[in-house]
Motif scaffolding. Structure first.
Motif, PDB file in Angstrom:
ATOM      1  N   PRO A 126       3.141   3.411  12.456  1.00  0.00           N
ATOM      2  CA  PRO A 126       4.453   3.407  11.807  1.00  0.00           C
ATOM      3  C   PRO A 126       4.355   2.932  10.362  1.00  0.00           C
ATOM      4  CG  PRO A 126       4.273   1.562  13.318  1.00  0.00           C
ATOM      5  CD  PRO A 126       3.052   2.399  13.518  1.00  0.00           C
ATOM      6  N   ALA A 127       5.179   3.515   9.509  1.00  0.00           N
ATOM      7  CA  ALA A 127       5.223   3.143   8.089  1.00  0.00           C
ATOM      8  C   ALA A 127       6.603   3.494   7.556  1.00  0.00           C
ATOM      9  CB  ALA A 127       4.125   3.864   7.305  1.00  0.00           C
ATOM     10  N   ILE A 128       6.833   3.195   6.289  1.00  0.00           N
ATOM     11  CA  ILE A 128       8.087   3.533   5.612  1.00  0.00           C
ATOM     12  C   ILE A 128       7.798   4.630   4.594  1.00  0.00           C
ATOM     13  CG2 ILE A 128       9.954   2.690   4.153  1.00  0.00           C
ATOM     14  CD1 ILE A 128       9.518  -0.069   5.335  1.00  0.00           C
ATOM     15  N   ALA A 129       8.514   5.716   4.699  1.00  0.00           N
ATOM     16  CA  ALA A 129       8.359   6.840   3.763  1.00  0.00           C
ATOM     17  C   ALA A 129       9.747   7.343   3.379  1.00  0.00           C
ATOM     18  CB  ALA A 129       7.530   7.957   4.387  1.00  0.00           C
ATOM     19  N   GLY A 130      10.009   7.397   2.081  1.00  0.00           N
ATOM     20  CA  GLY A 130      11.314   7.876   1.620  1.00  0.00           C
ATOM     21  C   GLY A 130      12.458   7.003   2.086  1.00  0.00           C
ATOM     22  N   GLY A 131      12.170   5.703   2.267  1.00  0.00           N
ATOM     23  CA  GLY A 131      13.204   4.786   2.703  1.00  0.00           C
ATOM     24  C   GLY A 131      13.499   4.850   4.188  1.00  0.00           C
TER      25      GLY A 131
ATOM     26  N   ALA B 247       8.613   6.256   9.376  1.00  0.00           N
ATOM     27  CA  ALA B 247       7.839   7.481   9.568  1.00  0.00           C
ATOM     28  C   ALA B 247       6.496   7.127  10.189  1.00  0.00           C
ATOM     29  CB  ALA B 247       7.637   8.191   8.232  1.00  0.00           C
ATOM     30  N   GLU B 248       5.800   8.164  10.672  1.00  0.00           N
ATOM     31  CA  GLU B 248       4.465   7.999  11.233  1.00  0.00           C
ATOM     32  C   GLU B 248       3.457   8.593  10.263  1.00  0.00           C
ATOM     33  OE1 GLU B 248       3.450   6.590  14.191  1.00  0.00           O
ATOM     34  OE2 GLU B 248       5.512   5.886  14.520  1.00  0.00           O
ATOM     35  N   VAL B 249       2.442   7.789   9.900  1.00  0.00           N
ATOM     36  CA  VAL B 249       1.393   8.265   8.998  1.00  0.00           C
ATOM     37  C   VAL B 249       0.057   8.183   9.738  1.00  0.00           C
ATOM     38  CG1 VAL B 249       2.650   7.535   6.951  1.00  0.00           C
ATOM     39  CG2 VAL B 249       1.002   5.978   8.002  1.00  0.00           C
TER      40      VAL B 249
ATOM     41  N   SER C  50      -9.765  -3.190  10.232  1.00  0.00           N
ATOM     42  CA  SER C  50      -9.096  -4.443   9.915  1.00  0.00           C
ATOM     43  C   SER C  50      -9.021  -5.304  11.167  1.00  0.00           C
ATOM     44  CB  SER C  50      -7.688  -4.171   9.389  1.00  0.00           C
ATOM     45  OG  SER C  50      -6.953  -5.377   9.285  1.00  0.00           O
ATOM     46  N   TYR C  51      -9.160  -6.615  10.988  1.00  0.00           N
ATOM     47  CA  TYR C  51      -9.058  -7.527  12.113  1.00  0.00           C
ATOM     48  C   TYR C  51      -7.613  -7.955  12.378  1.00  0.00           C
ATOM     49  CZ  TYR C  51     -14.096  -7.968  12.660  1.00  0.00           C
ATOM     50  OH  TYR C  51     -15.424  -7.702  12.905  1.00  0.00           O
ATOM     51  N   GLN C  52      -6.676  -7.389  11.634  1.00  0.00           N
ATOM     52  CA  GLN C  52      -5.261  -7.661  11.842  1.00  0.00           C
ATOM     53  C   GLN C  52      -4.595  -6.404  12.397  1.00  0.00           C
ATOM     54  OE1 GLN C  52      -3.654 -10.540  11.529  1.00  0.00           O
ATOM     55  NE2 GLN C  52      -5.508 -11.595  10.846  1.00  0.00           N
ATOM     56  N   PRO C  53      -3.898  -6.493  13.527  1.00  0.00           N
ATOM     57  CA  PRO C  53      -3.232  -5.308  14.065  1.00  0.00           C
ATOM     58  C   PRO C  53      -2.054  -4.901  13.198  1.00  0.00           C
ATOM     59  CG  PRO C  53      -2.596  -7.247  15.317  1.00  0.00           C
ATOM     60  CD  PRO C  53      -3.661  -7.683  14.361  1.00  0.00           C
ATOM     61  N   SER C  54      -1.704  -3.633  13.276  1.00  0.00           N
ATOM     62  CA  SER C  54      -0.501  -3.156  12.602  1.00  0.00           C
ATOM     63  C   SER C  54       0.650  -3.194  13.604  1.00  0.00           C
ATOM     64  CB  SER C  54      -0.717  -1.734  12.066  1.00  0.00           C
ATOM     65  OG  SER C  54      -1.019  -0.837  13.125  1.00  0.00           O
ATOM     66  N   LEU C  55       1.813  -2.801  13.185  1.00  0.00           N
ATOM     67  CA  LEU C  55       2.954  -2.745  14.099  1.00  0.00           C
ATOM     68  C   LEU C  55       2.759  -1.606  15.100  1.00  0.00           C
ATOM     69  CD1 LEU C  55       5.831  -3.247  11.508  1.00  0.00           C
ATOM     70  CD2 LEU C  55       5.058  -4.911  13.193  1.00  0.00           C
TER      71      LEU C  55
ATOM     72  N   ASP D  11       9.459  -3.623  14.095  1.00  0.00           N
ATOM     73  CA  ASP D  11      10.336  -3.017  13.088  1.00  0.00           C
ATOM     74  C   ASP D  11       9.653  -3.051  11.721  1.00  0.00           C
ATOM     75  OD1 ASP D  11      12.367  -2.214  11.375  1.00  0.00           O
ATOM     76  OD2 ASP D  11      13.941  -3.223  12.533  1.00  0.00           O
ATOM     77  N   VAL D  12       9.388  -1.873  11.145  1.00  0.00           N
ATOM     78  CA  VAL D  12       8.687  -1.814   9.857  1.00  0.00           C
ATOM     79  C   VAL D  12       9.554  -2.342   8.719  1.00  0.00           C
ATOM     80  CG1 VAL D  12       7.197   0.093  10.533  1.00  0.00           C
ATOM     81  CG2 VAL D  12       9.420   0.581   9.512  1.00  0.00           C
ATOM     82  N   PHE D  13      10.867  -2.371   8.894  1.00  0.00           N
ATOM     83  CA  PHE D  13      11.744  -2.879   7.842  1.00  0.00           C
ATOM     84  C   PHE D  13      11.803  -4.407   7.842  1.00  0.00           C
ATOM     85  CE2 PHE D  13      13.311   1.433   8.666  1.00  0.00           C
ATOM     86  CZ  PHE D  13      13.275   1.959   7.387  1.00  0.00           C
ATOM     87  N   THR D  14      11.639  -5.011   9.004  1.00  0.00           N
ATOM     88  CA  THR D  14      11.589  -6.478   9.115  1.00  0.00           C
ATOM     89  C   THR D  14      10.360  -6.855   9.941  1.00  0.00           C
ATOM     90  OG1 THR D  14      13.029  -6.381  11.056  1.00  0.00           O
ATOM     91  CG2 THR D  14      14.080  -6.769   8.918  1.00  0.00           C
ATOM     92  N   PRO D  15       9.161  -6.661   9.359  1.00  0.00           N
ATOM     93  CA  PRO D  15       7.924  -6.844  10.133  1.00  0.00           C
ATOM     94  C   PRO D  15       7.680  -8.277  10.598  1.00  0.00           C
ATOM     95  CG  PRO D  15       7.429  -6.565   7.795  1.00  0.00           C
ATOM     96  CD  PRO D  15       8.886  -6.270   7.952  1.00  0.00           C
TER      97      PRO D  15
END
Length: 795
Positions: free
Chosen positions: A344-349, A352-354, A363-368, A407-411
């Motif tokens: 998950p990511a933010i695209a065009g506000g 979105a999925e990238v 990376s040793y840190q997980p993403s959302l 939530d990518v907007f409030t990670p």
């Protein structure tokens, strides 16, 4: 809260009575001696000499000498163990012994006799009517694993439900979740064991041995011990005057796992202490079909501390642990055109999925999305040695908090935030062995209070109170050993209502569930080499809060779950039959069981009239229901030692689990492990060398049979093909001036890089890869691990 006040007051009275009874008992005993090798008579260095009932141990020095001081004047069991040699276990009268020497024979196929937890306290394993296996620290160090359950799951009759590499839940003879109790620091571990994606909050480095009790163990542990119990033992207290430390480091190639652990402990005039800090980091794991699996990273931090007194009157130990796990949640989302993992990511506000990149994988840190689990625990363990028997009292507090971030907007804001408080209590009396009788009786249970602190909720907030009263007895008569007991349990659960947007999310409801359980078993010593054992037990398990009241998205399982308030408690009748034979050349064990369970609870997928899955919030919906069930199976173990230094061991495990009076796709129970055969050849290269010792090399074949007995109704489960894994290991102790200065282990799993899916992997049901046509995510591919253990004997 009034229940807690009552229980704490009762425990205080018990401890006060114990302290009053032993206040005048100031006489102390001591014990010392030498340990030598039967072949050549040389003294043995680093031999472990333990008094399990007193929770104390030491090792022999450069002259093969051991010593204990400040011991109580009673009769207890002493156990002497050394790698590559047979164990010695015998009774000793500490008031009269003074000195006791031991001569150890080199290893053979003889079953190593060990002390295990029985109905009336510590007993010899051969005198337990139900099967008990023990996994030692040395065996765990030589096993490639990413968590404690991963290491235990290699034992016969034990499997694991996995969600990626960081989360594993134990399964004993086909049953897991709230049917298996895990005991650590003297109390049952209470996190969120009802969920697929919730692991066991225990630092593997803090565990010195694991006991696996198979079959209903409700007499000692109450509801939830229907399948069995895993008892995680910490390191025993050092003998007086000792001060030790050790350092452990490890690395694994597949997921880049980096781990280390620092430990130091001592005993000065009966003031005992121990402290350990551990950390583990891993990036995404890989396999031949999926490549690197997006968001399968994990981070684990743990601290363990102990402070207490060991005196001739008994001991009092206060332990504190903190455990933190941050695992990524693998959802298996992929780009439809290429089949590559997305995140998950933010695209065009907008969200979105990238496509995930190499940086995301390494990376040793997980993403959302990911989880944060924080588990705090404080336990006060007390033992008072009375003129006749012992009195033990334990009280513990646990605080478990699980948060999910998605939530990518409030990670940094968790969507799900569940907080669980637990108070455990136990008080029981154990009599001495008197005219072949030994008796134990007491009370134990727990109080729980939970809160939903996030916007998302899976289960309602609730209060729970457990009370159990039990009495057990054992009787020895020449070749016969009898044991049994009875227990009464009562559980009161109150779930709290929750309304969201003028809609009722959770109802307010209460359940009061009670039962009487019991067991009766016998062992017959046919001769010195053969034993026959039989046991029948009545087990009890109350439905948990998830089964009764869940109503939400269970992220780690990729499904929406609904509870069922009409569920009744589970009751089981289990029959066990066992036989074991042990000689210098061959040892064999056969354990068979038949288990009938009333109201067996499980979750199944809901479908519409046209066969399509019912979707809730975009997720397939699962509902809990129940039916009568029958489970049958067992384990067979054969160890051959026909050639010196060469061991050929084999184990076979099987479970057949069906719903009674059901047919077709409804017949078999869900989440039952496939039949499994493990065969290992191990060669002892050097036993007692000058610079290296206990040097070995081993190769193992792990065969998992096809699982075509599955719950196919509503598309809940699918069949799983057979697969075979090739594993290998090697290890050695490095010596300097007769002392072990380091131990080195090299282990390899899935050396042929087999692409497979375990039947109990929850990732098996992730989304379909449109580019390849394969459904779900596969298990880890080839992995090689390196481990270094450095013991430091300061004093």
């Amino acid at each position: 809260m009034k229940h807690i006040i009552m229980v704490v007051a009762l425990l205080c009275c018990v401890m006060a009575m114990g302290a009053t009874t032993i206040s005048n008992s100031s006489n102390q005993a001591s014990l010392q001696g030498y340990v030598t090798d039967a072949q050549g008579g040389d003294t043995l260095i680093g031999v472990t000499v333990a008094l399990p009932e007193l929770n104390i141990a030491t090792t022999t020095d450069a002259k093969g000498h051991y010593s204990f001081k400040g011991l109580p004047q009673l009769t207890t069991t002493i156990q002497v163990s050394f790698l590559g040699h047979e164990n010695i276990t015998q009774q000793v009268n500490l008031a009269a012994a003074g000195r006791l020497d031991f001569v150890l024979k080199e290893n053979s196929a003889m079953l190593k006799e060990v002390i295990v937890t029985g109905l009336t306290g510590k007993v010899l394993r051969k005198n337990s009517p139900t099967p008990v296996s023990v996994l030692t620290a040395r065996e765990m160090q030589g096993t490639l694993s990413t968590n404690i359950i991963d290491a235990v799951a290699h034992e016969p009759g034990v499997a694991q439900v996995t969600t990626g590499t960081g989360i594993s839940k134990p399964v004993i003879r086909g049953m897991g979740y709230n049917r298996v109790v895990v005991v650590n620091d003297g109390v049952r571990q209470e996190g969120q064991q009802w969920g697929d994606e919730h692991g066991i909050e225990i630092d593997p480095q803090s565990v010195s041995s694991v006991e696996i009790l198979k079959g209903p163990a409700s007499l000692m542990y109450g509801s939830d011990a229907l399948a069995g119990v895993l008892i995680m033992h910490n390191d025993p207290v050092l003998s007086e005057g000792r001060l030790q430390a050790n350092v452990v480091s490890q690395y694994q190639t597949n997921n880049g796992l980096l781990g280390y652990s620092l430990n130091m402990g001592g005993n000065q005039n009966g003031l005992v202490w121990n402290a350990r800090y551990s950390q583990k980091l891993a990036h995404a794991y890989s396999n031949r079909y999926d490549g690197y699996v997006q968001n399968s990273q994990m981070r684990e931090d743990a601290f363990n501390g102990l402070l207490g007194l060991n005196k001739s009157w008994g001991y009092s130990h206060l332990t504190f642990t903190y455990y933190h796990l941050k695992p990524g949640i693998v959802e298996g989302d992929r780009d439809e055109a290429t089949g590559q993992f997305t995140r998950p990511a933010i695209a065009g506000g907008q969200e979105a999925e990238v496509i995930a990149t190499s940086h995301d994988f390494h990376s040793y840190q997980p993403s959302l999305p990911y989880q944060q689990i924080h588990h705090y625990k404080a336990v006060l363990n007390n033992a008072f040695y009375l003129p006749k028997g012992s009195l033990r009292a334990t009280v513990g507090y646990q605080r478990n908090r699980r948060q999910e971030y998605e939530d990518v907007f409030t990670p940094e804001q968790p969507g799900l935030d569940f907080l669980l408080h637990t108070v455990n209590y136990d008080a029981h009396y154990v009599s001495p062995q008197s005219q072949n009788w030994k008796i134990a009786a007491g009370i134990n249970g727990m109080y729980q209070h939970s809160l939903n602190k996030g916007e998302e909720c899976l289960v309602p907030a609730y209060n729970l109170f457990d009370l159990g009263i039990f009495a057990t007895a054992s009787y020895d008569l020449d070749r016969f050993h009898l044991s049994g007991g009875v227990r009464w349990d009562n559980r009161h659960l109150h779930a709290k209502a929750l309304t969201e947007d003028d809609k009722t999310r959770f109802d307010d409801f209460a359940r009061n569930m009670g039962a009487v359980s019991g067991s009766l078993g016998a062992i017959y010593n046919i001769n010195e080499k053969m034993n026959l054992r039989i046991n029948i037990a009545r087990g009890f398990r109350a439905p948990n809060i998830s089964e009764l009241g869940s109503n939400g998205v269970h992220e780690g399982t990729l499904r929406y779950e609904r509870g069922n308030q009409a569920l009744k408690p589970e009751f089981s009748w289990q029959f066990d039959l066992g036989f074991d034979y042990s000689s210098a050349l061959v040892s064999a064990q056969l354990s068979l069981f038949a288990n009938r369970i009333e109201n067996y609870i499980f979750a199944h997928r809901l479908t519409q009239a046209d066969g399509q899955a019912v979707l809730t919030d975009g997720y397939e919906t699962f509902q809990y229901s129940a039916g009568n069930a029958r489970l049958m199976g067992g384990e067979a173990v054969v160890d051959l030692h026909l050639v010196p230094k060469l061991h050929f061991s084999n184990s076979f495990s099987m479970v057949d689990a069906v719903q009674l009076h059901q047919h077709g796709q409804f017949r078999h129970l869900p989440y039952i492990p496939a039949h499994r055969w493990i065969s290992q050849i191990k060669y002892d290269i050097v036993h007692d060398g000058r610079y290296i010792s206990n040097t070995y090399a081993a190769i193992e074949i792990d065969c998992n049979f096809k699982q075509n007995h599955f719950y196919g109704a509503y598309g809940t489960e699918t069949a799983t093909p057979a697969y075979t894994l090739l594993n290998a290991s090697a290890g050695t102790d490095i010596l300097w001036k007769g002392r072990r200065v380091a131990s080195v282990y090299i282990t390899g799993s899935n050396l042929t890089n087999k692409a497979y899916q375990s039947h109990l992997s929850r990732l098996k049901y992730a989304d379909k890869n449109q580019a390849t046509g394969r459904t779900g995510v596969y298990n880890m591919g080839r992995n090689i691990g390196f481990k270094l253990v450095v013991p430091i004997d300061i004093k």
